[in-house]
Design a protein around this motif. Structure first.
Motif, PDB file in Angstrom:
ATOM      1  N   GLU A  63       0.843  -1.186   0.000  1.00 56.69           N
ATOM      2  CA  GLU A  63       0.000   0.000   0.000  1.00 56.69           C
ATOM      3  C   GLU A  63       0.882   1.242   0.000  1.00 56.69           C
ATOM      4  O   GLU A  63       1.797   1.365   0.821  1.00 56.69           O
ATOM      5  CB  GLU A  63      -0.935   0.054   1.203  1.00 56.69           C
ATOM      6  CG  GLU A  63      -1.826   1.298   1.151  1.00 56.69           C
ATOM      7  CD  GLU A  63      -2.856   1.416   2.259  1.00 56.69           C
ATOM      8  OE1 GLU A  63      -3.725   2.297   2.143  1.00 56.69           O
ATOM      9  OE2 GLU A  63      -2.786   0.643   3.225  1.00 56.69           O
ATOM     10  N   ILE A  64       0.584   2.159  -0.897  1.00 55.65           N
ATOM     11  CA  ILE A  64       1.311   3.430  -0.956  1.00 55.65           C
ATOM     12  C   ILE A  64       0.431   4.507  -0.347  1.00 55.65           C
ATOM     13  O   ILE A  64      -0.690   4.735  -0.795  1.00 55.65           O
ATOM     14  CB  ILE A  64       1.671   3.795  -2.407  1.00 55.65           C
ATOM     15  CG1 ILE A  64       2.529   2.700  -3.042  1.00 55.65           C
ATOM     16  CG2 ILE A  64       2.408   5.134  -2.447  1.00 55.65           C
ATOM     17  CD1 ILE A  64       2.850   2.937  -4.508  1.00 55.65           C
ATOM     18  N   VAL A  87       4.320   2.098   2.432  1.00 52.21           N
ATOM     19  CA  VAL A  87       5.194   3.249   2.511  1.00 52.21           C
ATOM     20  C   VAL A  87       4.326   4.490   2.638  1.00 52.21           C
ATOM     21  O   VAL A  87       3.273   4.593   2.003  1.00 52.21           O
ATOM     22  CB  VAL A  87       6.114   3.339   1.263  1.00 52.21           C
ATOM     23  CG1 VAL A  87       5.308   3.482  -0.006  1.00 52.21           C
ATOM     24  CG2 VAL A  87       7.119   4.470   1.395  1.00 52.21           C
ATOM     25  N   ASP A  88       4.737   5.428   3.489  1.00 53.42           N
ATOM     26  CA  ASP A  88       4.012   6.679   3.665  1.00 53.42           C
ATOM     27  C   ASP A  88       5.027   7.795   3.877  1.00 53.42           C
ATOM     28  O   ASP A  88       6.062   7.590   4.531  1.00 53.42           O
ATOM     29  CB  ASP A  88       3.057   6.590   4.856  1.00 53.42           C
ATOM     30  CG  ASP A  88       1.976   7.684   4.814  1.00 53.42           C
ATOM     31  OD1 ASP A  88       0.815   7.342   4.532  1.00 53.42           O
ATOM     32  OD2 ASP A  88       2.304   8.858   5.069  1.00 53.42           O
ATOM     33  N   ARG A 116       8.690   7.708  -0.062  1.00 53.34           N
ATOM     34  CA  ARG A 116       7.849   8.324  -1.092  1.00 53.34           C
ATOM     35  C   ARG A 116       7.577   7.350  -2.222  1.00 53.34           C
ATOM     36  O   ARG A 116       8.374   6.439  -2.479  1.00 53.34           O
ATOM     37  CB  ARG A 116       8.522   9.585  -1.646  1.00 53.34           C
ATOM     38  CG  ARG A 116       8.664  10.694  -0.618  1.00 53.34           C
ATOM     39  CD  ARG A 116       9.243  11.953  -1.242  1.00 53.34           C
ATOM     40  NE  ARG A 116       9.325  13.038  -0.267  1.00 53.34           N
ATOM     41  CZ  ARG A 116       8.312  13.850   0.017  1.00 53.34           C
ATOM     42  NH1 ARG A 116       7.147  13.699  -0.586  1.00 53.34           N
ATOM     43  NH2 ARG A 116       8.465  14.818   0.908  1.00 53.34           N
ATOM     44  N   ALA A 117       6.485   7.598  -2.932  1.00 57.90           N
ATOM     45  CA  ALA A 117       6.120   6.743  -4.054  1.00 57.90           C
ATOM     46  C   ALA A 117       7.199   6.748  -5.127  1.00 57.90           C
ATOM     47  O   ALA A 117       7.417   5.747  -5.818  1.00 57.90           O
ATOM     48  CB  ALA A 117       4.794   7.204  -4.645  1.00 57.90           C
ATOM     49  N   LEU A 120      10.456   3.964  -3.944  1.00 52.35           N
ATOM     50  CA  LEU A 120       9.962   2.880  -3.105  1.00 52.35           C
ATOM     51  C   LEU A 120      11.125   2.045  -2.558  1.00 52.35           C
ATOM     52  O   LEU A 120      11.962   1.577  -3.333  1.00 52.35           O
ATOM     53  CB  LEU A 120       9.007   1.986  -3.895  1.00 52.35           C
ATOM     54  CG  LEU A 120       7.692   2.655  -4.324  1.00 52.35           C
ATOM     55  CD1 LEU A 120       6.885   1.716  -5.213  1.00 52.35           C
ATOM     56  CD2 LEU A 120       6.870   3.073  -3.106  1.00 52.35           C
ATOM     57  N   SER A 132      -3.645   2.048  -3.479  1.00 52.72           N
ATOM     58  CA  SER A 132      -3.599   3.311  -2.753  1.00 52.72           C
ATOM     59  C   SER A 132      -5.008   3.883  -2.748  1.00 52.72           C
ATOM     60  O   SER A 132      -5.774   3.659  -3.686  1.00 52.72           O
ATOM     61  CB  SER A 132      -2.616   4.300  -3.394  1.00 52.72           C
ATOM     62  OG  SER A 132      -3.123   4.770  -4.628  1.00 52.72           O
ATOM     63  N   SER A 135      -4.411   8.844  -2.283  1.00 53.21           N
ATOM     64  CA  SER A 135      -2.973   9.054  -2.106  1.00 53.21           C
ATOM     65  C   SER A 135      -2.295   9.606  -3.349  1.00 53.21           C
ATOM     66  O   SER A 135      -1.475  10.521  -3.261  1.00 53.21           O
ATOM     67  CB  SER A 135      -2.293   7.739  -1.695  1.00 53.21           C
ATOM     68  OG  SER A 135      -0.885   7.847  -1.719  1.00 53.21           O
ATOM     69  N   TRP A 139       1.180  12.673  -4.536  1.00 54.70           N
ATOM     70  CA  TRP A 139       2.544  12.343  -4.916  1.00 54.70           C
ATOM     71  C   TRP A 139       3.182  13.540  -5.630  1.00 54.70           C
ATOM     72  O   TRP A 139       2.611  14.063  -6.602  1.00 54.70           O
ATOM     73  CB  TRP A 139       2.581  11.141  -5.854  1.00 54.70           C
ATOM     74  CG  TRP A 139       1.997   9.878  -5.278  1.00 54.70           C
ATOM     75  CD1 TRP A 139       1.506   9.679  -4.017  1.00 54.70           C
ATOM     76  CD2 TRP A 139       1.824   8.642  -5.982  1.00 54.70           C
ATOM     77  NE1 TRP A 139       1.040   8.399  -3.884  1.00 54.70           N
ATOM     78  CE2 TRP A 139       1.220   7.741  -5.066  1.00 54.70           C
ATOM     79  CE3 TRP A 139       2.104   8.216  -7.269  1.00 54.70           C
ATOM     80  CZ2 TRP A 139       0.905   6.428  -5.422  1.00 54.70           C
ATOM     81  CZ3 TRP A 139       1.794   6.912  -7.624  1.00 54.70           C
ATOM     82  CH2 TRP A 139       1.210   6.026  -6.712  1.00 54.70           C
ATOM     83  N   GLY A 145       6.340   7.946  -9.497  1.00 56.07           N
ATOM     84  CA  GLY A 145       5.722   6.985  -8.595  1.00 56.07           C
ATOM     85  C   GLY A 145       5.150   5.791  -9.339  1.00 56.07           C
ATOM     86  O   GLY A 145       5.288   4.644  -8.897  1.00 56.07           O
ATOM     87  N   LEU A 149       6.196   1.906  -9.085  1.00 55.34           N
ATOM     88  CA  LEU A 149       5.199   0.879  -8.810  1.00 55.34           C
ATOM     89  C   LEU A 149       5.332  -0.283  -9.792  1.00 55.34           C
ATOM     90  O   LEU A 149       5.298  -1.458  -9.393  1.00 55.34           O
ATOM     91  CB  LEU A 149       3.800   1.487  -8.898  1.00 55.34           C
ATOM     92  CG  LEU A 149       2.631   0.532  -8.657  1.00 55.34           C
ATOM     93  CD1 LEU A 149       2.687  -0.039  -7.248  1.00 55.34           C
ATOM     94  CD2 LEU A 149       1.308   1.237  -8.885  1.00 55.34           C
TER      95      LEU A 149
END
Length: 202
Positions: A63-64, A87-88, A116-117, A120, A132, A135, A139, A145, A149
């Protein structure tokens, strides 16, 4: 709406900056307050988004932008033989989500990190699924991002991007952004003013 890099905190009104610090990029006391306000507030949308992924018990899920950790909890329940990582960008949210998922974190089934996205902190081909909720519009660099991903998802992996109506995400704009990132298979779902785009990696 998907974040515009030109829309920096300095360009916003005091109220916008206050809301951003409370909910957008939670920090300090306001961030903790925002986390408790958000906790449980998106449960129905998160559950619906996870349904679109058809997660298997053995899947590794990412989960981002996990916020207070509700999505992490739900994903962990669906992956009894797999694992969940997140990650957050907010250290406040990382601490809060770790506390709220302490049992799974201590057991090694959940791995929550600050980041951060666009960078990662996971190896290539680490996950079968990712998601996500409210979210992606935060970004700083959406395309970076999405590239990241695709790197951490296995070939044929799925990702779901959900937005409640509060995010005011334009569905057509979302599809355009995903197509420009190289996703060819895009399914758009709508329910109760929420939207979810599901993509599959090549």
């Amino acid at each position: 709406m998907v974040h515009d890099p030109a829309d920096t905190p300095a360009d916003r009104s005091f109220t916008d900056r206050l809301l951003h610090r409370t909910f957008g990029q939670p920090r300090g006391l306001l961030g903790r307050l925002g986390g408790w306000v958000m906790a449980g507030g998106k449960d129905a949308t998160i559950e619906w988004v996870l349904e679109q992924l058809s997660i298997r018990p053995t899947d590794r899920v990412l989960e981002i932008g996990f916020g207070p950790g509700d999505g992490i909890r739900m994903a962990a329940q669906a992956t009894s033989e797999g694992s969940v990582a997140g990650v957050d960008h907010s250290t406040v949210m990382v601490r809060m989500a770790r506390d709220r998922n302490a049992t799974a974190v201590d057991a090694g089934n959940v791995d929550l990190r600050h980041g951060r996205a666009s960078e990662l902190p996971f190896e290539t081909d680490s996950f079968e699924a990712a998601f996500s909720v409210n979210s992606m519009q935060l970004w700083p660099d959406v395309h970076a991002g999405l590239d990241e991903l695709q790197r951490v998802l296995v070939p044929g992996g799925t990702a779901a991007f959900g937005f409640t109506h509060h995010a005011k995400q334009n569905p057509n704009e979302l599809v355009d952004v995903l197509m420009s990132a190289g996703f060819e298979s895009i399914e758009l779902h709508e329910r109760n003013r929420a939207i979810c785009a599901v993509v599959v990696t090549a």
